[in-house]
Design a protein around this motif. Structure first.
Motif, mmCIF file in Angstrom:
data_model
loop_
_atom_site.group_PDB
_atom_site.id
_atom_site.type_symbol
_atom_site.label_atom_id
_atom_site.label_comp_id
_atom_site.label_asym_id
_atom_site.label_seq_id
_atom_site.Cartn_x
_atom_site.Cartn_y
_atom_site.Cartn_z
ATOM 1 N N THR A 42 0.831 -1.202 0.000
ATOM 2 C CA THR A 42 0.000 0.000 0.000
ATOM 3 C C THR A 42 0.871 1.260 0.000
ATOM 4 O O THR A 42 0.535 2.259 -0.644
ATOM 5 C CB THR A 42 -0.947 -0.007 1.225
ATOM 6 N N GLN A 86 -8.726 -0.010 -1.090
ATOM 7 C CA GLN A 86 -9.483 -0.783 -0.101
ATOM 8 C C GLN A 86 -10.506 0.072 0.658
ATOM 9 O O GLN A 86 -11.667 -0.258 0.744
ATOM 10 C CB GLN A 86 -8.501 -1.313 0.949
ATOM 11 N N ASP A 162 -5.675 -1.184 -5.155
ATOM 12 C CA ASP A 162 -5.101 -1.802 -3.955
ATOM 13 C C ASP A 162 -6.130 -2.758 -3.360
ATOM 14 O O ASP A 162 -7.116 -2.336 -2.770
ATOM 15 C CB ASP A 162 -4.712 -0.713 -2.954
ATOM 16 N N GLU A 163 -5.907 -4.040 -3.516
ATOM 17 C CA GLU A 163 -6.816 -5.085 -3.027
ATOM 18 C C GLU A 163 -8.272 -4.811 -3.391
ATOM 19 O O GLU A 163 -9.122 -4.757 -2.508
ATOM 20 C CB GLU A 163 -6.702 -5.216 -1.499
HETATM 21 MG MG LIG Z 1 -2.223 -2.644 2.057
#
Ligand SMILES: [Mg+2]
Ligand SMILES: Nc1ncnc2c1ncn2[C@@H]1O[C@H](COP(=O)(O)OP(=O)(O)OP(=O)(O)O)[C@@H](O)[C@H]1O
Lengths: 226, 306
Positions: A42, A86, A162-163
């Motif tokens: 991240t 996220q 990010d994810e």
């Molecule tokens: Mg992360």
């Protein structure tokens, strides 16, 4: 398209986020960034959109050295990078359409332009029929697709995700990844941060593995090795 | 064009924020109104004090009563001589007959006075001059001129009604009232400052998700901040409107009582506001809006971190 030279990030409290990272991501690539929790994935994503600044090294995006980017210039960088994070949610009191339009509204786009672009973005993510629903009236996978639609409205050359499949089941995960692949097919560079082994293995694209802030492997057509 | 679109949107966002946090907005408007009302009370007190002082000052004069045997032409000579003094603004001639008349008007009802007047038979009054100075500081000069040899022998009596003591007292009362008013206004301004600061803080907190999204999709700093300034100015406009809306009926209703109490029709606050509305409300608006905007700026710098 994206170039990192000897980039390190140490947070003010002394935590090391990244150490001496060197990367070059070419236009149109689909790159997965993998690694265990707390290894700096991240941190990397945030530095690409100038949410964090590197402590050392240099970051160049599309020929633009953003290492010492001025505050006032950050919005212009962010309009060139689509962000799917996220914890980067939808506004619950706005409809799907309004959520997507919001990204254009707050950047001063004219109404005519908004009316033209938003339906296109919703069409790409396959949510034209649910444009008037509120986030709580659609599934988690659909919500994430709205977030992707929102990240597309500035027609970015890069998407940083990010994810994006963090809380989704395998079916929804597959849909999201397929969507990102399609966006990549249009020529958009995609940087995907993920934990999901199956996703990475199935993609058969470049994989960068980070461990404790260090890039430990970087393979074309890679596998999830940890 | 793009900037224009953004400004319009900021206005809309500001309006929406104002409406969504309506109770917070109401509290802000209320304290801003209190600050404005106290300032207007101060302004009114000042206007009334000045009117009273002006009324008192305009009544200051020196009455010079000549001996009954001095005839009118001598008196007029004196008048012309005195008019030459730079300190003198006007001199009114009062003939012996007018003196008698005003005397009998004042004391006409009194049997004893009437009786003694008729006993004297002839008019016992001489001519008089009523001298008005240009300002208070000139009177000692005028008094000194009257002491002069050529005049002194003709004059029976001088009467310098200077009301100095009354003026001094009124001045001290009105300056104390102004100080008190200023203190109250300052207090309200301080409270307004704190409330506005808190309003912006809460408003930023309730919009934190929106603000976070705005940042990540590339909204500029000023676009994120502008709605808060719009809110501040909006609150100021609303406060001014409420204040004026309270003041006007009050003045219409209480104006006659105030004039009566002050003993002069010059004490007309409504008239004052009618002629000075633009300056007074304009200045007040600028002051209150500056307070609200600067406080917003401080709160945004602290909580918005853009
Ligand atoms: Mg992360
Ligand atoms: N704002 C911050 N201040 C201090 N330390 C931080 C901050 N953000 C992250 N860190 C630390 O930096 C390291 C890397 O964090 P990062 O969020 O990049 O990890 P990650 O690889 O994304 O983990 P995950 O897979 O769990 O999301 C961690 O040790 C984390 O605790």
């Amino acid at each position: 398209m994206i170039r990192l030279k000897n980039v390190s990030k140490t947070y003010p409290n002394g935590t090391v986020g990244l150490q001496n990272v060197n990367l070059h991501i070419r236009p149109g690539e689909f790159v997965s960034v993998v690694g265990q929790s707390g290894t700096g994935k991240t941190t990397l994503a945030k530095m690409l959109i100038a949410e964090e600044r590197p402590s050392h090294g240099q970051i160049v995006i599309g020929g633009w050295d953003i290492t010492e980017i001025r505050r006032a210039e950050i919005p212009y960088l962010r309009r060139q990078i689509g962000v799917v994070f996220q914890d980067f949610k939808l506004l619950p009191k706005k409809t799907v359409y309004e959520n997507v339009a919001f990204a254009l509204e707050v950047c001063g786009a004219e109404s005519r332009k908004i009316k033209a672009i938003v339906p296109q973005a919703l069409k790409i993510v396959g949510l034209t029929a649910k444009a008037d629903r509120y986030p709580r009236q659609i599934s988690g996978g659909e919500q994430q697709r709205v977030v992707i639609a929102r990240s597309l409205v500035h027609r970015p050359k890069i998407i940083v995700a990010d994810e994006p499949t963090g809380n989704l089941d395998s079916l929804n995960t597959r849909e999201i990844i397929d969507l990102l692949k399609r966006i990549n097919d249009f020529g958009t560079t995609v940087v995907l941060v993920t934990h999901n082994k199956d996703v990475v293995n199935e993609l058969q694209r470049r994989v960068i593995t980070i461990d404790r802030g260090l890039v430990v492997s970087d393979q074309e057509e890679g596998k999830y090795v940890l | 064009m793009k900037t224009f679109v953004s400004i319009l949107r900021s206005l809309r966002f500001g309006l929406q924020n104002f409406g969504r946090n309506i109770w917070l907005s109401a509290a802000t408007v209320l304290v801003l109104t209190l600050a404005l009302v106290s300032v207007n009370a101060l302004v009114s007190l000042n206007v009334l004090g000045q009117t009273a002082l002006a009324a008192l000052r305009s009544r200051i004069d020196v009455s010079v009563h000549f001996k009954p045997e001095v005839d009118e032409s001598r008196v007029q000579t004196v008048r012309i001589a005195l008019l030459a003094l730079p300190e003198v603004s006007s001199i009114q001639y009062v003939s012996p007959a007018e003196s008698l008349e005003s005397f009998s008007q004042t004391y006409g009802g009194d049997q004893a006075v009437a009786a003694s007047l008729s006993e004297v038979g002839a008019n016992p009054f001489g001519a008089a001059l009523i001298i008005r100075g240009r300002d208070l500081t000139g009177y000692p000069k005028i008094m000194a001129a009257l002491e002069d040899q050529q005049f002194a022998s003709l004059i029976e009596d001088k009467d310098y009604d200077n009301r100095q003591a009354m003026i001094a007292r009124l001045e001290s009362i009105s300056s104390r009232a102004a100080f008190g008013g200023l203190a109250v206004s300052g207090l309200f301004a301080l409270i307004a400052l704190l409330i506005v600061f808190n309003t912006v803080r809460v408003s930023i907190y309730t919009h934190r998700e929106e603000i976070g999204i705005m940042r990540l999709v590339g909204a500029s700093d000023w676009f994120i901040r502008l709605p808060f300034y719009v809110e501040a100015v909006l609150s100021s406009v609303a406060a001014l409107a409420v204040c004026a809306g309270l003041l006007l009926p009050f003045l219409i209703f209480a104006g006659p009582y105030i004039s009566h109490f002050m003993g002069t029709p010059d004490a007309d606050l409504l008239q004052f506001y009618r002629t000075h509305a633009f300056q007074v409300f304009g200045l007040e608006f600028m002051a209150i809006a500056a307070l609200a905007v600067l406080t917003t700026k401080a709160a945004a710098a602290k909580y918005l971190r853009v």
